[in-house]
Enzyme design. Structure first.
Site, PDB file in Angstrom:
ATOM      1  N   ARG B  25      11.332  26.772 -14.260  1.00 61.97           N
ATOM      2  CA  ARG B  25       9.935  26.396 -14.503  1.00 61.97           C
ATOM      3  C   ARG B  25       9.652  25.034 -13.848  1.00 61.97           C
ATOM      4  O   ARG B  25       9.173  24.962 -12.733  1.00 61.97           O
ATOM      5  CB  ARG B  25       9.634  26.370 -16.016  1.00 61.97           C
ATOM      6  N   CYS B 252       9.135  14.753  -7.974  1.00 57.33           N
ATOM      7  CA  CYS B 252       8.154  13.957  -8.725  1.00 57.33           C
ATOM      8  C   CYS B 252       6.901  13.873  -7.875  1.00 57.33           C
ATOM      9  O   CYS B 252       6.945  13.380  -6.751  1.00 57.33           O
ATOM     10  CB  CYS B 252       8.707  12.559  -8.997  1.00 57.33           C
TER      11      CYS B 252
END
Lengths: 318, 318
Positions: B25, B252
């Protein structure tokens, strides 16, 4: 506290964290390209500009076998020329120590293996003989150069590539022997990166009790990704002197391709987030890293902070 | 303890550490190549073979916008077919939750931002509205699928890419609100990797006090190299459920090229060195990693243990 305590307190103040940059020594043990003296001096100057003061810069070893340290005397002079700079270099035998005491080096580092098996295999001597060299070095220092620090590093303190598990009692006994032999400071090294944070925390607490008002060093590797966690555990348990290398240079002779020393930049960030002031500026350190990387194009520089930078929109201190 | 406590205790036993693998995920949010369903099932099967039981496998989101989660229903079925397998998937709005409760998914994950600024910017709703969705999901669960866990993850719990510092009191208040709204478990997420170990330790201890006999999750990122140190601090302060992703996949969005989630393999090793049994075999995990890497040739898999392996000649447990 006397001359010995004065010397220690001046170089390793007990009221703050000191970070030792060992890239120019341990970091150059396993690299593909050796930077030349000019590149090493540029590395030094940039790190000094960023606030680094403690540099381990080489070994007094035969230059034919260890060409990366052939310029150790020039590097000692280069650090001596930096305001507040403190140089450390290894002396692995009596001849090396005799050379070292004649230089301006601030700290002579002796290595004692925590296990008899590694001591014999790696150094061809017993641990007792290695402690004997610490005593000889301390005697030479007392006679010739009383301002120098004698540092005894205990290799394989958290596990040995030859004999496996290492009892903390053995490390503590050897640390005590080294201090009795005249060492100013002892260090526990996770030479092959076996340690986890619980183990590091427990040995740090025990070393803190043993060393009393004397400092001790944790020399940690990141071979198995535990380097920063181990450093945090050390700091949580009384350690105030930690080693790291710029970009984590250093590798591991027993795990080809593995990461080496704790990444210095990430270590600085860790300390700052924990509320320990290092006096080191991360932006300046990034510039030093660029200089070093430019001189070693074939080598991998590790570290997360170099990619992300510190948080820009908040005070990242504890 | 009643049905709610039974459900929680079955999925998150309080007497051990549970590691949630979120690679399928969170790990797939920022990758270059999306593995196809067959590759994702192979990844699952290998990890299950290694002992992993908790898998976050997707989001109930429009497949046109999030093609990597188009097969979320098939992934739920794939986990349901694994002995002891527990699947979790995100539901970020009411429509997603309505879909989720109709499937065999074991856990529905809602996200609440710790800051109003991030909540509005990222989810276009207030934090109070996000807590309202947690309540709606818990009501649907109670009505339709009482066996399912409702998980409320608090994004930006350690610092926010928009508003900077986040007061722990805010996180604790939102955690309490989510539990009151019917969540079985709350999690504090270091979404952008701002946290250091002191901060993580302090919030973990506070969450432990708040949650009492209920578990809580630490979802940590390694953006600034603190991931494993933060996980150690969490474990030292009562956290017993931690997230990680295979190879640290995830990145990120605010720091291009930076590392992502805590590396799952290194997290397993950390837990074992600290004396927490994970039930996960690192050799089997390495095989799962190879399978995943093979299906995502353009993506970087991180992690130190994958290069070094664990120590071979000693018991590496605390």
């Amino acid at each position: 506290m006397g001359a010995t305590g004065d010397r220690r307190e001046r170089i390793y103040p007990s009221d703050r964290v000191t970070l030792r940059e060992v890239g120019l020594r341990d970091g150059l043990q396993l690299v593909k390209t050796f930077p030349d003296s000019a590149a090493k001096r540029a590395w030094l100057h940039h790190e000094h500009g960023a606030g680094v003061r403690h540099f381990e810069i080489g070994s007094f070893l035969p230059p034919t076998r260890f060409p990366q340290f052939a310029d150790v005397r020039q590097m000692v002079e280069a650090v001596a020329a930096l305001e507040g700079g403190h140089s450390a270099a290894l002396a692995l035998n009596e001849r090396g120590a005799e050379e070292a005491v004649q230089t301006a080096v601030g700290e002579i580092v002796c290595v004692v293996s925590a296990t008899e098996e590694h001591s014999q295999a790696n150094m061809r001597r017993s641990r007792a003989e290695a402690v004997g060299l610490v005593r000889r070095v301390a005697e030479m220092r007392d006679a010739v150069a009383p301002g120098k620090i004698v540092n005894a590093g205990l290799a394989m303190s958290f596990g040995c590539s030859i004999s496996g598990a290492v009892a903390p009692e053995e490390v503590l006994r050897l640390a005590e022997d080294c201090l009795a032999a005249g060492a100013d400071i002892v260090g526990a090294a996770d030479t092959v990166g076996y340690a986890g944070p619980r183990q590091v925390g427990q040995l740090s607490a025990a070393l803190d009790r043993l060393c009393g008002n004397r400092p001790f060093i944790l020399h940690l590797h990141d071979t198995r990704g535990m380097g920063i966690a181990n450093a945090a555990a050390a700091l949580d348990n009384g350690a105030r002197v930690l080693d790291g290398s710029l970009g984590g240079l250093g590798g591991c002779p027993f795990a080809p391709g593995a990461t080496g020393n704790v990444v210095f930049e990430d270590l600085v960030y860790l300390c700052e987030t924990m509320g320990f002031r290092t006096g080191i500026d991360l932006t300046g350190l990034a510039a030093a890293r660029q200089v070093a990387e430019g001189s070693m194009p074939e080598d991998v520089f590790y570290g997360a902070l170099a990619k992300s930078g510190p948080p820009q929109n908040m005070e990242w201190r504890a």
